[in-house]
Motif scaffolding. Structure first.
Motif, PDB file in Angstrom:
ATOM      1  N   PHE A  66      64.617 -39.607  14.027  1.00 55.02           N
ATOM      2  CA  PHE A  66      65.857 -38.925  12.962  1.00 55.02           C
ATOM      3  C   PHE A  66      66.457 -39.864  11.730  1.00 55.02           C
ATOM      4  O   PHE A  66      65.466 -41.226  11.574  1.00 55.02           O
ATOM      5  CB  PHE A  66      67.107 -39.888  14.084  1.00 55.02           C
ATOM      6  CG  PHE A  66      67.052 -39.133  15.954  1.00 55.02           C
ATOM      7  CD1 PHE A  66      67.234 -37.514  15.724  1.00 55.02           C
ATOM      8  CD2 PHE A  66      66.738 -39.670  16.806  1.00 55.02           C
ATOM      9  CE1 PHE A  66      67.381 -37.360  17.187  1.00 55.02           C
ATOM     10  CE2 PHE A  66      66.418 -39.218  17.795  1.00 55.02           C
ATOM     11  CZ  PHE A  66      66.952 -38.021  18.500  1.00 55.02           C
TER      12      PHE A  66
ATOM     13  N   TYR B 139      72.849 -38.737  18.247  1.00 54.26           N
ATOM     14  CA  TYR B 139      72.820 -38.417  16.747  1.00 54.26           C
ATOM     15  C   TYR B 139      73.541 -37.330  16.157  1.00 54.26           C
ATOM     16  O   TYR B 139      74.310 -38.139  15.346  1.00 54.26           O
ATOM     17  CB  TYR B 139      71.253 -37.990  17.066  1.00 54.26           C
ATOM     18  CG  TYR B 139      70.589 -37.611  15.260  1.00 54.26           C
ATOM     19  CD1 TYR B 139      70.506 -38.674  14.280  1.00 54.26           C
ATOM     20  CD2 TYR B 139      70.441 -36.526  14.854  1.00 54.26           C
ATOM     21  CE1 TYR B 139      70.292 -38.305  12.926  1.00 54.26           C
ATOM     22  CE2 TYR B 139      70.380 -36.152  13.441  1.00 54.26           C
ATOM     23  CZ  TYR B 139      69.956 -37.064  12.615  1.00 54.26           C
ATOM     24  OH  TYR B 139      69.673 -36.787  11.312  1.00 54.26           O
ATOM     25  N   GLN B 140      73.460 -36.220  16.616  1.00 54.30           N
ATOM     26  CA  GLN B 140      74.563 -35.414  15.915  1.00 54.30           C
ATOM     27  C   GLN B 140      76.077 -35.585  16.443  1.00 54.30           C
ATOM     28  O   GLN B 140      76.910 -34.656  15.561  1.00 54.30           O
ATOM     29  CB  GLN B 140      74.250 -33.790  17.065  1.00 54.30           C
ATOM     30  CG  GLN B 140      73.229 -32.987  17.370  1.00 54.30           C
ATOM     31  CD  GLN B 140      72.621 -32.139  18.212  1.00 54.30           C
ATOM     32  OE1 GLN B 140      73.402 -32.249  19.230  1.00 54.30           O
ATOM     33  NE2 GLN B 140      71.686 -31.614  18.575  1.00 54.30           N
TER      34      GLN B 140
ATOM     35  N   GLN C  23      71.866 -50.327  15.652  1.00 55.26           N
ATOM     36  CA  GLN C  23      72.449 -49.990  17.266  1.00 55.26           C
ATOM     37  C   GLN C  23      72.154 -51.727  18.128  1.00 55.26           C
ATOM     38  O   GLN C  23      71.542 -52.549  17.312  1.00 55.26           O
ATOM     39  CB  GLN C  23      70.387 -49.763  17.245  1.00 55.26           C
ATOM     40  CG  GLN C  23      70.329 -48.435  17.666  1.00 55.26           C
ATOM     41  CD  GLN C  23      69.488 -47.864  18.299  1.00 55.26           C
ATOM     42  OE1 GLN C  23      69.768 -46.438  18.326  1.00 55.26           O
ATOM     43  NE2 GLN C  23      69.141 -47.586  18.862  1.00 55.26           N
TER      44      GLN C  23
ATOM     45  N   PHE D 253      68.303 -40.063   9.151  1.00 54.30           N
ATOM     46  CA  PHE D 253      69.685 -40.796   8.363  1.00 54.30           C
ATOM     47  C   PHE D 253      70.188 -40.368   6.999  1.00 54.30           C
ATOM     48  O   PHE D 253      71.222 -40.659   6.239  1.00 54.30           O
ATOM     49  CB  PHE D 253      71.075 -41.619   8.643  1.00 54.30           C
ATOM     50  CG  PHE D 253      70.717 -42.453  10.310  1.00 54.30           C
ATOM     51  CD1 PHE D 253      71.682 -41.630  11.376  1.00 54.30           C
ATOM     52  CD2 PHE D 253      69.321 -42.767  10.591  1.00 54.30           C
ATOM     53  CE1 PHE D 253      70.664 -41.695  12.528  1.00 54.30           C
ATOM     54  CE2 PHE D 253      68.959 -43.019  11.742  1.00 54.30           C
ATOM     55  CZ  PHE D 253      69.695 -42.741  13.150  1.00 54.30           C
TER      56      PHE D 253
ATOM     57  N   ALA E 205      69.397 -38.450  23.682  1.00 58.80           N
ATOM     58  CA  ALA E 205      69.615 -39.007  22.224  1.00 58.80           C
ATOM     59  C   ALA E 205      69.676 -38.524  20.823  1.00 58.80           C
ATOM     60  O   ALA E 205      70.371 -38.866  19.985  1.00 58.80           O
ATOM     61  CB  ALA E 205      67.366 -39.624  21.551  1.00 58.80           C
ATOM     62  N   GLU E 206      69.392 -37.259  21.324  1.00 66.21           N
ATOM     63  CA  GLU E 206      70.152 -36.107  20.035  1.00 66.21           C
ATOM     64  C   GLU E 206      71.706 -36.380  19.780  1.00 66.21           C
ATOM     65  O   GLU E 206      71.949 -36.015  19.182  1.00 66.21           O
ATOM     66  CB  GLU E 206      69.974 -34.686  20.631  1.00 66.21           C
ATOM     67  CG  GLU E 206      67.660 -34.780  20.049  1.00 66.21           C
ATOM     68  CD  GLU E 206      67.333 -32.989  20.252  1.00 66.21           C
ATOM     69  OE1 GLU E 206      67.653 -32.610  21.498  1.00 66.21           O
ATOM     70  OE2 GLU E 206      66.123 -32.686  19.747  1.00 66.21           O
TER      71      GLU E 206
ATOM     72  N   GLU F 158      76.820 -38.278  14.683  1.00 66.92           N
ATOM     73  CA  GLU F 158      76.586 -39.250  14.060  1.00 66.92           C
ATOM     74  C   GLU F 158      77.444 -40.361  14.402  1.00 66.92           C
ATOM     75  O   GLU F 158      78.433 -41.301  13.717  1.00 66.92           O
ATOM     76  CB  GLU F 158      77.516 -38.770  12.710  1.00 66.92           C
ATOM     77  CG  GLU F 158      77.082 -37.210  12.403  1.00 66.92           C
ATOM     78  CD  GLU F 158      77.726 -36.110  11.129  1.00 66.92           C
ATOM     79  OE1 GLU F 158      78.377 -37.229  10.404  1.00 66.92           O
ATOM     80  OE2 GLU F 158      77.057 -36.443  10.643  1.00 66.92           O
TER      81      GLU F 158
ATOM     82  N   ARG G 145      65.811 -44.574  18.437  1.00 62.25           N
ATOM     83  CA  ARG G 145      67.218 -45.009  17.593  1.00 62.25           C
ATOM     84  C   ARG G 145      68.034 -43.441  17.066  1.00 62.25           C
ATOM     85  O   ARG G 145      68.333 -43.882  15.368  1.00 62.25           O
ATOM     86  CB  ARG G 145      66.808 -45.363  16.023  1.00 62.25           C
ATOM     87  CG  ARG G 145      65.925 -47.253  16.582  1.00 62.25           C
ATOM     88  CD  ARG G 145      65.903 -47.349  14.689  1.00 62.25           C
ATOM     89  NE  ARG G 145      65.424 -48.995  14.688  1.00 62.25           N
ATOM     90  CZ  ARG G 145      67.006 -49.888  14.539  1.00 62.25           C
ATOM     91  NH1 ARG G 145      67.944 -49.188  14.980  1.00 62.25           N
ATOM     92  NH2 ARG G 145      66.865 -51.032  14.528  1.00 62.25           N
ATOM     93  N   PRO G 146      68.537 -43.300  17.653  1.00 60.93           N
ATOM     94  CA  PRO G 146      69.373 -42.220  17.484  1.00 60.93           C
ATOM     95  C   PRO G 146      71.144 -42.438  16.305  1.00 60.93           C
ATOM     96  O   PRO G 146      71.111 -41.683  15.775  1.00 60.93           O
ATOM     97  CB  PRO G 146      70.011 -41.189  18.079  1.00 60.93           C
ATOM     98  CG  PRO G 146      69.982 -42.440  20.030  1.00 60.93           C
ATOM     99  CD  PRO G 146      68.676 -43.838  19.127  1.00 60.93           C
ATOM    100  N   ALA G 147      71.367 -44.274  15.991  1.00 54.97           N
ATOM    101  CA  ALA G 147      71.963 -44.223  15.451  1.00 54.97           C
ATOM    102  C   ALA G 147      71.363 -45.258  14.651  1.00 54.97           C
ATOM    103  O   ALA G 147      71.046 -46.557  14.540  1.00 54.97           O
ATOM    104  CB  ALA G 147      72.990 -45.203  16.432  1.00 54.97           C
TER     105      ALA G 147
END
Length: 714
Positions: free
Chosen positions: A340, A425-426, A455, A342, A421-422, A428, A450-452
């Motif tokens: 992902f 992430y979406q 963590q 950022f 995870a998506e 935010e 690691r969507p953020a």
């Protein structure tokens, strides 16, 4: 001037009649050599055949097959392409050519050839299988769906296509969507143990654990030597707390699946729940040997789970090594996904932070008991709180309070790990907090992507994750002193009082029961330990029984878990002559349990794995807890909780002091013990342990520090 003669056209010599008569025998000998892997003879025979008939279909087909076996892909491709100029209606040739194109790093061209083969024969099973393999490699998910639809239209009962379709539905629509396909497979093959096992896997991932256990048991019944089915049956029965049945299946898994050495540690953990100490003594040595050997050999599949490891081993270095292996395997499981990005997001240190809490325990579970009032106590002007759940919805009071305390609550159960995870992430999310770690039902594969940006691991697992995808572990200076940092992959984020949140709104049933109501002696001294059976080691039980011997009219009140464990504990107590002074209590609803706990005089904690929620429960009910401060996180939790309750006198350094202190308190219940109970009653609502608002404020300060560090780095 004499005219130049026109150049003669190159012509392939017509096969002579004698050569044609010999051709079938030459081709037969070439086939035999190919089957025998004698590629030298086969090459000689093919070349001989080509001299006789260079464009003969059978000869070209043989040549293509020969070059496939010898991995001369370019020559094989040329042979099949020549053959197609003679016969472009043969699906087998297109399939063979596609296979070589894929091997020769031309998967796109290979797919076109597979499609040509299937256009000529819509029932060509091998072409479907091969095409699906290449499409998966190309990650062309929509095409996989279309091809499976085409294949099942032509071959509706094809076992292999139905299996592929189940995988496709699982990956694109969630595990639940694949269940009907597995049931259709079982209609076609009701006695296929592997299909029963696959159905069990799907049911288990869909959190239908009881149905999954039955499917695995059916697979093992149909094929008694099917080690994987026994292992899976053991896993699901263990999750259902059917310990004796789980242990039986693990023993069979060890017998029929000896190469999968983790079965030994799986069995060990069940034996701990059964208090089968004689068998544990021998098996634990074997498990330690396997773990050490597997670490040296990098045989990751043989290493026990991190949770199992911390329940019988307090070696911090070894705990970390085991966790690191599991973390690596977790990352490997999601390595195919793109990371992902950022970079498009704007960050500032003062923004309203979006905190995501990830768990499957937002129901009547120990974690929910602890955390139920945290979310509403957050400062929602400065923090947006999102609960992400992938566990069952039980509509309990605990779940309702958690949902009500969040700004948003998202059910991730229908989503696979990538989709989950998506979603995070979406949304935010700024800081993602995993509440599970290596505990039952966790989906660390979500965090491994690691969507953020930041963590954190916290609360569920008392130890390191061993992972590089967690930046911090929320902890305190008692469970993890600063010198423990070397044994944790995450940076310590210290809470000022205790790492463990508690709910200061927990209900206690009124009126509270009397000892008579509970079947307890009215005039005796009641020692209690309501920790789970796997935490009871024989040496700690021995100390408890020695205490009973020294303290007349004292009793030990334990939690009833399973009949085997109870029988083993009583057998041990009979040898000490005090079995009649053990009392077992059935499980009860949490408010009722808290109400009855007040009938105990003193709670005796377990050593290697302390009470966590159990210790908090006793203190909330007003009962002092005596605890040994151990060597690793799991064995230092009660010390942390007692310190936050301002009761350090109940923390002892070793077993001898523990025994001496328990006896002293029991022999003078109206003296120091009465004073401790009085202090506990007075401090219960003011001490940090049960001040949820104070805990939330301290936690938010940590989140701000984490975010400030991230912004500086970015």
């Amino acid at each position: 001037m004499a005219k130049k003669k026109a150049p003669k056209k190159t012509r392939h010599p017509l096969p002579n009649q004698q050569g044609l008569r010999l051709l079938p025998q030459i081709c037969k000998e070439a086939e035999q050599a190919l089957a025998a892997k004698d590629f030298i003879i086969c090459t000689q025979k093919v070349q001989q055949a080509k001299r006789i008939a260079p464009k003969h279909k059978q000869v070209l087909l043989l040549e293509g097959r020969l070059y496939t076996e010898t991995q001369d892909y370019a020559a094989g491709i040329k042979a099949y392409q020549t053959l197609l100029t003679l016969d472009d209606k043969n699906p087998r040739v297109y399939n063979n050519l596609a296979h070589l194109l894929n091997r020769n790093q031309a998967p796109e061209a290979a797919i076109e050839c597979y499609y040509q083969a299937l256009a000529l024969d819509k029932t060509y099973r091998l072409a479907y299988k091969n095409a699906l393999h290449v499409l998966r490699k190309l990650k062309r998910t929509e095409e996989i769906g279309r091809l499976l639809g085409q294949g099942l239209a032509a071959l509706p009962d094809d076992i292999d296509l139905l299996k592929e379709y189940a995988k496709y539905l699982r990956d694109t629509q969630g595990v639940g969507a694949s269940l009907d396909v597995f049931r259709r497979l079982l209609e076609l093959r009701p006695d296929d143990a592997q299909i029963w096992n696959s159905l069990g896997v799907a049911l288990d991932r869909n959190q239908q654990t009881e149905e999954a256990a039955r499917a695995f048991q059916k697979a093992a019944e149909l094929q008694p030597e099917y080690g994987l089915a026994h292992r899976n049956a053991g896993n699901t029965l263990a999750a259902l707390s059917k310990r004796e049945q789980a242990a039986a299946h693990y023993r069979l898994a060890i017998q029929y699946e000896p190469e999968y050495r983790r079965n030994y540690s799986n069995l060990l953990y069940q034996l701990q729940h059964l208090c089968a100490w004689d068998e544990i003594a021998e098996l634990s040595v074997r498990v330690d040997q396997i773990t050490q050997q597997a670490l040296q050999e990098e045989d990751w599949s043989s290493i026990e789970s991190p949770f199992s490891n911390i329940t019988h081993c307090d070696d911090l270095a070894l705990n970390q090594q085991v966790a690191q292996v599991k973390a690596r395997l977790t990352k490997k499981a999601v390595a195919q996904y793109a990371p992902f990005d950022f970079s498009h997001r704007s960050f500032n240190t003062n923004q309203r932070l979006k905190i995501g809490y990830l768990s499957c325990d937002y129901h009547a579970h120990a974690t929910a008991h602890l955390i139920a009032s945290l979310f509403k106590n957050h400062d929602h002007q400065a923090f947006e709180i999102i609960g992400y759940s992938y566990g069952r919805a039980d509509h309990s009071e605990y779940r309702q309070r958690i949902v009500a305390g969040c700004d948003d609550f998202v059910d991730l159960r229908p989503l696979n790990d990538r989709q989950a995870a998506e979603r995070i992430y979406q949304d935010e999310v700024d800081i993602l907090v995993d509440l599970k770690g290596f505990t039952k039902g966790s989906r660390l594969e979500i965090c491994a992507q690691r969507p953020a940006p930041v963590q954190v691991t916290w609360l569920g697992f008392p130890g390191t994750s061993g992972a590089d995808f967690f930046d911090y572990v929320i902890t305190d200076r008692i469970v993890t002193p600063p010198e423990y940092q070397a044994y944790f992959n995450e940076t310590f984020a210290y809470m000022p009082h205790t790492y463990q949140v508690n709910d200061q709104e927990q209900a206690i049933t009124e009126p509270r029961p009397t000892r008579t109501d509970l079947g307890l002696p009215e005039d005796g001294f009641i020692f209690a330990s309501f920790n789970q059976n796997y935490k009871i080691q024989p040496h700690i039980l021995h100390i408890w029984l020695e205490i009973l011997k020294v303290c007349p009219h004292s009793y030990l009140w334990l939690l009833r878990s399973n009949a085997v464990a109870e029988a083993n504990i009583l057998t041990y107590a009979e040898r000490q002559g005090v079995a009649e002074r053990l009392i077992f209590a059935d499980r009860a609803a949490k408010p009722d349990h808290l109400a009855r706990l007040g009938c105990a005089d003193l709670v005796l904690d377990t050593e290697l794995v302390n009470g966590h929620t159990t210790t908090s429960d006793a203190l909330w009910a007003g009962v002092p807890v005596l605890a040994i401060e151990g060597q690793h996180f799991a064995s230092r939790v009660s010390a942390s909780l007692l310190q936050a309750m301002h009761l350090p006198e109940l923390i002892v350094p070793d077993r001898q002091t523990y025994q001496t202190r328990a006896i002293a308190l029991a022999q003078d219940p109206q003296g120091e013990l009465a004073q401790l109970r009085q202090r506990l009653a007075e401090q219960r609502l003011s001490a940090p342990l049960f001040n949820t608002l104070l805990f939330a404020q301290d936690l938010e300060r940590l989140y701000r520090q984490m975010w400030h560090t991230w912004c500086e780095k970015s």
